[in-house]
Design an enzyme around this catalytic site. Structure first.
Site, mmCIF file in Angstrom:
data_model
loop_
_atom_site.group_PDB
_atom_site.id
_atom_site.type_symbol
_atom_site.label_atom_id
_atom_site.label_comp_id
_atom_site.label_asym_id
_atom_site.label_seq_id
_atom_site.Cartn_x
_atom_site.Cartn_y
_atom_site.Cartn_z
ATOM 1 N N HIS A 114 0.854 -1.193 0.000
ATOM 2 C CA HIS A 114 0.000 0.000 0.000
ATOM 3 C C HIS A 114 0.882 1.232 0.000
ATOM 4 C CE1 HIS A 114 -2.998 2.947 0.932
ATOM 5 N NE2 HIS A 114 -2.611 3.106 2.184
ATOM 6 N N ASP A 141 1.142 -4.661 -20.457
ATOM 7 C CA ASP A 141 2.143 -5.678 -20.124
ATOM 8 C C ASP A 141 1.930 -6.263 -18.728
ATOM 9 O OD1 ASP A 141 3.583 -5.766 -22.486
ATOM 10 O OD2 ASP A 141 5.038 -4.259 -21.848
ATOM 11 N N HIS A 199 -8.758 7.814 -1.490
ATOM 12 C CA HIS A 199 -7.687 7.385 -0.582
ATOM 13 C C HIS A 199 -6.375 7.196 -1.339
ATOM 14 C CE1 HIS A 199 -5.589 5.608 2.694
ATOM 15 N NE2 HIS A 199 -5.818 4.343 2.392
ATOM 16 N N TYR A 238 7.380 -14.275 -23.735
ATOM 17 C CA TYR A 238 8.323 -13.178 -23.522
ATOM 18 C C TYR A 238 9.451 -13.647 -22.603
ATOM 19 C CZ TYR A 238 10.133 -8.639 -22.031
ATOM 20 O OH TYR A 238 10.944 -7.562 -21.765
ATOM 21 N N HIS A 286 1.059 5.747 -1.059
ATOM 22 C CA HIS A 286 0.370 6.987 -1.440
ATOM 23 C C HIS A 286 1.195 7.636 -2.550
ATOM 24 C CE1 HIS A 286 -2.701 7.474 1.859
ATOM 25 N NE2 HIS A 286 -1.999 6.438 2.286
#
Length: 229
Positions: A92, A117, A166, A224, A94
């Protein structure tokens, strides 16, 4: 490398990639056999963070190892682990551009193959949470809001989400992958912002081009890179 060391390295990578400000951000991993989660402690400066300071909790958010409080986002991480049994790590942040899209309450369109991708389509945004959800068990309800948004989305083909108003969450099969997807999410968020700045009427690429680029890197027919030995 132990799971603690992996979690520490993932948290520090969020800093090295410029994805966190102050102490805003966290990464965790789950030991599914033991039903335990390892996560960054709340409010601890990354420069002072060590593997020993990481907090271990059970799936009820109860601390089983460590003398610090776990990240305030722990309950969100746990709800994601419950909703997505395929994942082993959550990150998580910001980060600037991804958070801007979350604050605008807008999904990030798949404008090009760089996005495709790694993310098979637009990065989804959750619905805004109701007053009652915010006032009670906010962090748990954030995780539930993400799970609802992914009711018909494969979390392994779309390893990130924007929480309305958020910030973003990302995940992966392990915590290293989760932190990597957090970095990639910020990159495609920045590119998308630049794209609509240059051309406000820009359109998402076709499903066929999107899937070609995603599936050549992921899935049973991926070709790939080099063969794994």
């Amino acid at each position: 490398m132990t799971l603690r060391e992996q979690v520490l390295e993932a948290n520090l990578s969020l800093v090295s990639h410029g994805l966190v400000v102050e102490t805003f951000g966290n990464a965790s991993a789950i030991d599914r056999e033991r039903g335990l989660v390892i996560i960054k402690p709340s409010g601890v400066d990354y420069a002072q963070l060590t593997a020993a300071e990481l907090v271990v909790t059970d799936l009820n958010c109860e601390v089983v190892e460590g003398d610090k409080r776990p990240s305030s986002d722990l309950a969100t991480h746990i709800e994601l682990y419950k909703a997505f049994p395929e994942i082993g790590g959550v990150a998580h942040t910001h980060s600037r551009h991804a958070t801007a899209w979350a604050q605008a309450r807008r999904e990030i369109p798949c404008f090009g193959t760089t996005h495709a991708d790694y993310f098979r389509g637009a990065i989804p945004v959750t619905e805004e949470m109701m007053h009652e959800e915010i006032a009670t068990d906010y962090e748990k309800n954030t995780g539930l809001a993400i799970a609802r948004r992914f009711a018909h989305i494969d979390p392994l083909t779309m390893p990130a989400v924007l929480v309305a108003g958020h910030a973003p969450f990302a995940w992966g099969r392990n915590v290293t992958e989760a932190a990597h997807f957090a970095f990639l999410l910020e990159e495609v968020a920045r590119l998308a912002f630049m794209t609509i700045t240059i051309e406000g009427a820009a359109m998402a690429i076709s499903d066929s081009l999107r899937d070609k680029h995603f599936l050549r890197k992921h899935g049973p027919k991926a070709y790939y890179g080099q063969e794994k030995t």
